[in-house]
Design a protein around this motif. Sequence first.
Motif, PDB file in Angstrom:
ATOM      1  N   PRO A 155       0.678  -1.161   0.032  1.00 48.15           N
ATOM      2  CA  PRO A 155       0.070  -0.024  -0.135  1.00 48.15           C
ATOM      3  C   PRO A 155       0.832   1.302  -0.113  1.00 48.15           C
ATOM      4  N   SER A 156       1.963   1.303   0.882  1.00 48.50           N
ATOM      5  CA  SER A 156       2.616   2.524   0.829  1.00 48.50           C
ATOM      6  C   SER A 156       3.855   2.780  -0.251  1.00 48.50           C
TER       7      SER A 156
ATOM      8  N   GLY B 136       0.664   2.046  -4.889  1.00 48.79           N
ATOM      9  CA  GLY B 136      -0.123   1.436  -3.980  1.00 48.79           C
ATOM     10  C   GLY B 136      -1.251   2.283  -3.568  1.00 48.79           C
ATOM     11  N   THR B 137      -2.291   1.622  -2.797  1.00 53.46           N
ATOM     12  CA  THR B 137      -3.479   2.269  -2.308  1.00 53.46           C
ATOM     13  C   THR B 137      -3.138   3.603  -1.582  1.00 53.46           C
ATOM     14  N   LYS B 138      -2.234   3.540  -0.882  1.00 52.76           N
ATOM     15  CA  LYS B 138      -1.989   4.480   0.157  1.00 52.76           C
ATOM     16  C   LYS B 138      -0.822   5.294  -0.619  1.00 52.76           C
ATOM     17  N   TRP B 139      -0.149   5.470  -1.330  1.00 52.02           N
ATOM     18  CA  TRP B 139       0.835   6.019  -1.998  1.00 52.02           C
ATOM     19  C   TRP B 139       0.255   7.675  -2.082  1.00 52.02           C
ATOM     20  N   GLU B 140       0.900   8.509  -1.585  1.00 55.57           N
ATOM     21  CA  GLU B 140       0.659   9.854  -1.405  1.00 55.57           C
ATOM     22  C   GLU B 140      -0.630  10.262  -1.074  1.00 55.57           C
ATOM     23  N   ARG B 141      -1.257   9.514  -0.006  1.00 58.05           N
ATOM     24  CA  ARG B 141      -2.687   9.641   0.177  1.00 58.05           C
ATOM     25  C   ARG B 141      -2.751  10.767   1.131  1.00 58.05           C
ATOM     26  N   ASN B 142      -1.744  10.963   2.161  1.00 57.89           N
ATOM     27  CA  ASN B 142      -2.001  11.974   3.051  1.00 57.89           C
ATOM     28  C   ASN B 142      -0.703  12.841   2.769  1.00 57.89           C
TER      29      ASN B 142
END
Length: 108
Positions: free
Chosen positions: A80-81, A85-91
């Motif tokens: 994910p990170s 991935g699904t959380k890449w650059e999410r926050n």
Amino acid sequence: MSTSFSSAHRLYVKSLYRRMLKNELDWVVRRDIWRGRAMMIRAEFERNRDVTEPRALAQIFEKAETRLASKLHPDPYIPPSMPGGTKWERNIPPTIAPLYDHTAAVHH
């Protein structure tokens, strides 16, 4: 008779081994099942460990690459990170610059 292989050959074999393991992990998420498949891949590499003839090695590598290409997962697992991935650059952290420039605003 022990023939020393070049470092490029060793790196290629390691890369092929890791790609095969990673592809199996893409297909089988459960580690207990994947471990058995990983042991079979390792046994296959160990069977060909003592092959030193360049033509035989080329044939073995060609077979392994075609088998790997035919079994590649269409949607491989990406942590994910990691990029993609699904959380890449999410926050993403906010910029340090001010959102409102108080010095440029005209106050009445």
